[in-house]
Design a protein around this motif. Structure first.
Motif, PDB file in Angstrom:
ATOM      1  N   LEU A   1       0.827  -1.201   0.000  1.00 20.70           N
ATOM      2  CA  LEU A   1       0.000   0.000   0.000  1.00 20.70           C
ATOM      3  C   LEU A   1       0.866   1.257   0.000  1.00 20.70           C
ATOM      4  CD1 LEU A   1      -2.972   0.865   0.053  1.00 20.70           C
ATOM      5  CD2 LEU A   1      -2.798   1.058   2.535  1.00 20.70           C
ATOM      6  N   ARG A   2       0.637   2.112  -1.013  1.00 21.81           N
ATOM      7  CA  ARG A   2       1.407   3.353  -1.151  1.00 21.81           C
ATOM      8  C   ARG A   2       0.546   4.594  -0.969  1.00 21.81           C
ATOM      9  NH1 ARG A   2       4.363  -0.192  -0.665  1.00 21.81           N
ATOM     10  NH2 ARG A   2       6.226  -0.760  -1.868  1.00 21.81           N
ATOM     11  N   HIS A   3      -0.758   4.485  -1.257  1.00 22.67           N
ATOM     12  CA  HIS A   3      -1.652   5.647  -1.172  1.00 22.67           C
ATOM     13  C   HIS A   3      -2.929   5.249  -0.436  1.00 22.67           C
ATOM     14  CE1 HIS A   3      -4.385   8.753  -3.416  1.00 22.67           C
ATOM     15  NE2 HIS A   3      -4.156   9.100  -2.167  1.00 22.67           N
ATOM     16  N   LEU A   4      -3.222   5.939   0.653  1.00 22.85           N
ATOM     17  CA  LEU A   4      -4.441   5.692   1.426  1.00 22.85           C
ATOM     18  C   LEU A   4      -5.228   6.990   1.546  1.00 22.85           C
ATOM     19  CD1 LEU A   4      -6.258   3.918   3.195  1.00 22.85           C
ATOM     20  CD2 LEU A   4      -4.804   4.521   5.160  1.00 22.85           C
ATOM     21  N   LYS A   5      -6.502   6.938   1.132  1.00 20.21           N
ATOM     22  CA  LYS A   5      -7.384   8.101   1.211  1.00 20.21           C
ATOM     23  C   LYS A   5      -8.608   7.709   2.033  1.00 20.21           C
ATOM     24  CE  LYS A   5      -9.952  11.406  -1.671  1.00 20.21           C
ATOM     25  NZ  LYS A   5     -10.270  11.780  -3.085  1.00 20.21           N
ATOM     26  N   LEU A   6      -8.781   8.336   3.179  1.00 20.26           N
ATOM     27  CA  LEU A   6      -9.917   8.062   4.063  1.00 20.26           C
ATOM     28  C   LEU A   6     -10.853   9.264   4.075  1.00 20.26           C
ATOM     29  CD1 LEU A   6      -8.129   6.403   7.119  1.00 20.26           C
ATOM     30  CD2 LEU A   6      -9.342   5.272   5.251  1.00 20.26           C
ATOM     31  N   GLU A   7     -12.131   9.005   3.815  1.00 15.28           N
ATOM     32  CA  GLU A   7     -13.160  10.036   3.892  1.00 15.28           C
ATOM     33  C   GLU A   7     -14.102   9.638   5.022  1.00 15.28           C
ATOM     34  OE1 GLU A   7     -14.894  10.116   0.016  1.00 15.28           O
ATOM     35  OE2 GLU A   7     -13.206  11.207  -0.864  1.00 15.28           O
ATOM     36  N   LEU A   8     -14.103  10.411   6.090  1.00 12.27           N
ATOM     37  CA  LEU A   8     -14.792  10.014   7.314  1.00 12.27           C
ATOM     38  C   LEU A   8     -15.858  11.023   7.703  1.00 12.27           C
ATOM     39  CD1 LEU A   8     -11.603   9.062   9.364  1.00 12.27           C
ATOM     40  CD2 LEU A   8     -13.036   7.536   7.980  1.00 12.27           C
ATOM     41  N   ILE A   9     -17.091  10.557   7.815  1.00  9.86           N
ATOM     42  CA  ILE A   9     -18.167  11.343   8.414  1.00  9.86           C
ATOM     43  C   ILE A   9     -18.347  10.808   9.825  1.00  9.86           C
ATOM     44  CG2 ILE A   9     -20.602  11.947   8.301  1.00  9.86           C
ATOM     45  CD1 ILE A   9     -20.453  11.585   5.288  1.00  9.86           C
ATOM     46  N   ILE A  10     -17.993  11.620  10.806  1.00  3.02           N
ATOM     47  CA  ILE A  10     -17.938  11.152  12.183  1.00  3.02           C
ATOM     48  C   ILE A  10     -19.032  11.828  13.002  1.00  3.02           C
ATOM     49  CG2 ILE A  10     -16.527  11.002  14.259  1.00  3.02           C
ATOM     50  CD1 ILE A  10     -14.064  11.033  12.470  1.00  3.02           C
ATOM     51  N   PHE A  11     -19.966  11.008  13.490  1.00  3.22           N
ATOM     52  CA  PHE A  11     -21.014  11.503  14.380  1.00  3.22           C
ATOM     53  C   PHE A  11     -20.480  11.372  15.805  1.00  3.22           C
ATOM     54  CE2 PHE A  11     -23.016   9.878  10.566  1.00  3.22           C
ATOM     55  CZ  PHE A  11     -23.844  10.932  10.205  1.00  3.22           C
ATOM     56  N   CYS A  12     -19.981  12.465  16.294  1.00  9.65           N
ATOM     57  CA  CYS A  12     -19.160  12.405  17.505  1.00  9.65           C
ATOM     58  C   CYS A  12     -19.970  12.192  18.783  1.00  9.65           C
ATOM     59  CB  CYS A  12     -18.365  13.697  17.651  1.00  9.65           C
ATOM     60  SG  CYS A  12     -16.982  13.779  16.509  1.00  9.65           S
ATOM     61  N   ASP A  13     -19.414  11.379  19.622  1.00  6.19           N
ATOM     62  CA  ASP A  13     -19.775  11.335  21.026  1.00  6.19           C
ATOM     63  C   ASP A  13     -18.479  11.054  21.785  1.00  6.19           C
ATOM     64  OD1 ASP A  13     -19.204   8.626  20.875  1.00  6.19           O
ATOM     65  OD2 ASP A  13     -21.300   8.073  20.588  1.00  6.19           O
ATOM     66  N   LYS A  14     -18.561  10.792  23.059  1.00  7.78           N
ATOM     67  CA  LYS A  14     -17.334  10.633  23.844  1.00  7.78           C
ATOM     68  C   LYS A  14     -16.572   9.372  23.482  1.00  7.78           C
ATOM     69  CE  LYS A  14     -19.068  13.319  27.756  1.00  7.78           C
ATOM     70  NZ  LYS A  14     -19.380  13.322  29.210  1.00  7.78           N
ATOM     71  N   LYS A  15     -17.206   8.448  22.749  1.00 10.80           N
ATOM     72  CA  LYS A  15     -16.529   7.203  22.408  1.00 10.80           C
ATOM     73  C   LYS A  15     -15.606   7.341  21.200  1.00 10.80           C
ATOM     74  CE  LYS A  15     -20.376   4.405  24.125  1.00 10.80           C
ATOM     75  NZ  LYS A  15     -21.401   3.393  23.769  1.00 10.80           N
ATOM     76  N   ILE A  16     -15.860   8.296  20.314  1.00 10.17           N
ATOM     77  CA  ILE A  16     -15.070   8.451  19.105  1.00 10.17           C
ATOM     78  C   ILE A  16     -13.722   9.083  19.442  1.00 10.17           C
ATOM     79  CG2 ILE A  16     -14.928   9.635  16.893  1.00 10.17           C
ATOM     80  CD1 ILE A  16     -16.855   7.412  16.768  1.00 10.17           C
ATOM     81  N   ASP A  17     -12.665   8.510  18.898  1.00 13.20           N
ATOM     82  CA  ASP A  17     -11.317   9.029  19.148  1.00 13.20           C
ATOM     83  C   ASP A  17     -10.532   9.000  17.837  1.00 13.20           C
ATOM     84  OD1 ASP A  17      -8.879   9.824  20.066  1.00 13.20           O
ATOM     85  OD2 ASP A  17      -8.720   8.315  21.659  1.00 13.20           O
ATOM     86  N   VAL A  18     -10.323  10.180  17.258  1.00  9.44           N
ATOM     87  CA  VAL A  18      -9.629  10.287  15.967  1.00  9.44           C
ATOM     88  C   VAL A  18      -8.187   9.803  16.075  1.00  9.44           C
ATOM     89  CG1 VAL A  18      -8.812  11.930  14.219  1.00  9.44           C
ATOM     90  CG2 VAL A  18     -11.128  12.133  15.126  1.00  9.44           C
TER      91      VAL A  18
END
Length: 454
Positions: free
Chosen positions: A311-328
């Motif tokens: 793997l040479r190229h990684l593109k992540l598109e993230l829609i994050i519905f935040c609460d206290k459990k989500i940790d970027v």
């Protein structure tokens, strides 16, 4: 006598030059050249690219004393008939028919398809713009489509005849918004042995895409916008795969050639979990991965995840519905699962209107043990609103990347928000200003190599 032959030869060469020039023009401009002189009169009749739509046949509307008048169906049919009647009928590379024509015009569509067949057209595009006309059956008769190398149909109904033998030379096949059944798709794919590119989009009746016979030439597969699709099972080994739909199982005869994958899920799924335990983990030679996910909860990942050695190229598109459990900061794991990655793109839309940009009162920034990333050269992070875990992730990537040449950070949201609307312009402007300020204060100050750009 010799002089006469030389003149005739020269005239022939001139004709070839003029024909080449006219062939580069759109069909409407090519027809206009017929008024220049007698020498130009019939040159357009050998035009190799017949793009017949509302723009090339005539503008979709024109201004008259009573206002704008739209091109009617009968006017379009009459104009197309006139063009095809004058055309030489040979050497057509591409023929496109694109106009909204309902079922009462099926007779005319049949005649145009017959013209394409008789002209040995190599590329045929039929887009009837939602009219749901049945695609003429003669196209699928034995030998009629033997010259076709590219077929693209949109907004039609398609049912294969029982004696369909396949297209002998078809390499590119595209279906967009076509009413077709699972069996016909399976039959079509199984009987086009030279197929290299297959795209099927917005065909809502499809629930399964399967091919029992090998597809040895298939290199590119595109499956777009499916909510009812349950599985994809192909007896082939493509190199490029693009999918847009719900989470379903993918099965290929072999994944050894699959190097470029783009997946956009229309339902919620944790991106990190899918990378390390889902379909990508079954791809031994994956080089480029684009993944679009909407996340609602944090996932506990395995202690020793699969590593992507190619793997040479990684593109992540993230829609994050935040609460206290989500940790970027969890996304620091990508540096470990992709040790040879050279380009990382992280695009975020965080639905956290109650969150605030990081302040020192929020506690010390966490420092994760740096992972010595020896190959990462370029990083782009968008949707950076300056939240604490965003800052921590940016700092971790910066500290871990030994040969990093450029790291772009922007508060601008660069992906479609899809499932959430912006609260208001004031909120977005506030987040933009705060994100830029936080990145400057905490990330740029830690940048000893001057590679960070805001």
């Amino acid at each position: 006598m010799l002089r006469i032959k030389e003149i005739v030869c020269l005239t022939s060469q001139q004709q070839d030059v003029l024909s080449h020039i006219v062939s580069q023009l759109p069909i409407n401009d090519a027809i206009r050249t017929s008024v220049l002189s007698r020498k130009w009169k019939d040159i357009w009749c050998g035009h190799t690219k017949l793009s017949l739509n509302s723009t090339t046949v005539r503008k979709h509307y024109f201004k008259s004393p009573i206002g704008y008048v739209f091109l009617t169906n009968m006017e379009f049919v009459a104009r197309v008939d006139a063009i095809l009647l004058q055309h030489s009928g040979g050497g057509i590379e591409c023929m496109e028919i694109k106009f909204r024509l309902h079922n009462s015009y099926a007779y005319h569509i049949d005649r145009w398809v017959n013209f394409a067949i008789a002209s040995k057209t190599k590329e045929l595009i039929i887009d009837l713009s939602g009219s749901r006309n049945f695609l003429p059956q003669q196209l699928f008769c034995a030998h009629n489509g033997s010259y076709l190398q590219c077929l693209e149909v949109a907004s039609v109904s398609l049912h294969l005849p029982a004696d369909f033998k396949g297209f002998l030379n078809l390499k590119n096949f595209t279906l967009v918004d076509v009413s077709i059944g699972n069996e016909d798709i399976q039959c079509m794919l199984s009987r086009c042995n030279l197929l290299e590119y297959f795209e099927i989009s917005y065909c809502r009746n499809i629930t399964s895409i399967r091919t029992p016979r090998p597809l040895g030439q298939l290199n590119h597969l595109v499956v777009d916008n499916y909510l009812l699709l349950q599985n994809i099972e192909l007896n082939g080994s493509p190199t490029t795969f693009k999918y847009n739909g719900t989470v379903i199982p993918f099965a290929f005869a072999s994944t050894s050639r699959l190097t470029n994958v783009s997946i956009k899920f229309l339902s919620c799924h944790a991106a990190l979990e899918y990378i390390v335990t889902g379909f990508p983990s079954a791809l031994p030679r994956l080089e480029s991965l684009t993944l679009h996910c909407a996340e609602r909860e944090r996932i506990i990942l395995p202690g020793r995840p699969f590593q992507f050695s190619y793997l040479r190229h990684l593109k992540l598109e993230l829609i994050i519905f935040c609460d206290k459990k989500i940790d970027v900061l969890d996304y620091a794991l990508v540096l470990e699962v992709a040790p040879f990655i050279e380009k990382l793109e992280l695009h975020m839309w965080m639905d956290c209107w109650w969150c605030q940009p990081y302040r020192k009162e929020d506690g010390e920034l966490r420092i994760r043990l740096p992972h010595q990333q020896q190959h990462l050269k370029f990083v782009h992070i968008s949707g950076f609103f300056g939240y604490k875990h965003q800052v921590e992730l940016a700092l971790h990537i910066l500290r871990s990347s030994v040969i990093l040449e450029r790291m772009e950070i922007t508060p601008r949201v660069e992906i479609t928000k899809r499932e959430t609307e912006s609260r208001n312009l004031y909120y977005e402007r506030t987040q933009y200003i705060s994100g830029r300020k936080i990145a400057s204060e905490f990330v740029c100050k830690a940048d000893q190599r001057k590679v960070v750009e805001l």
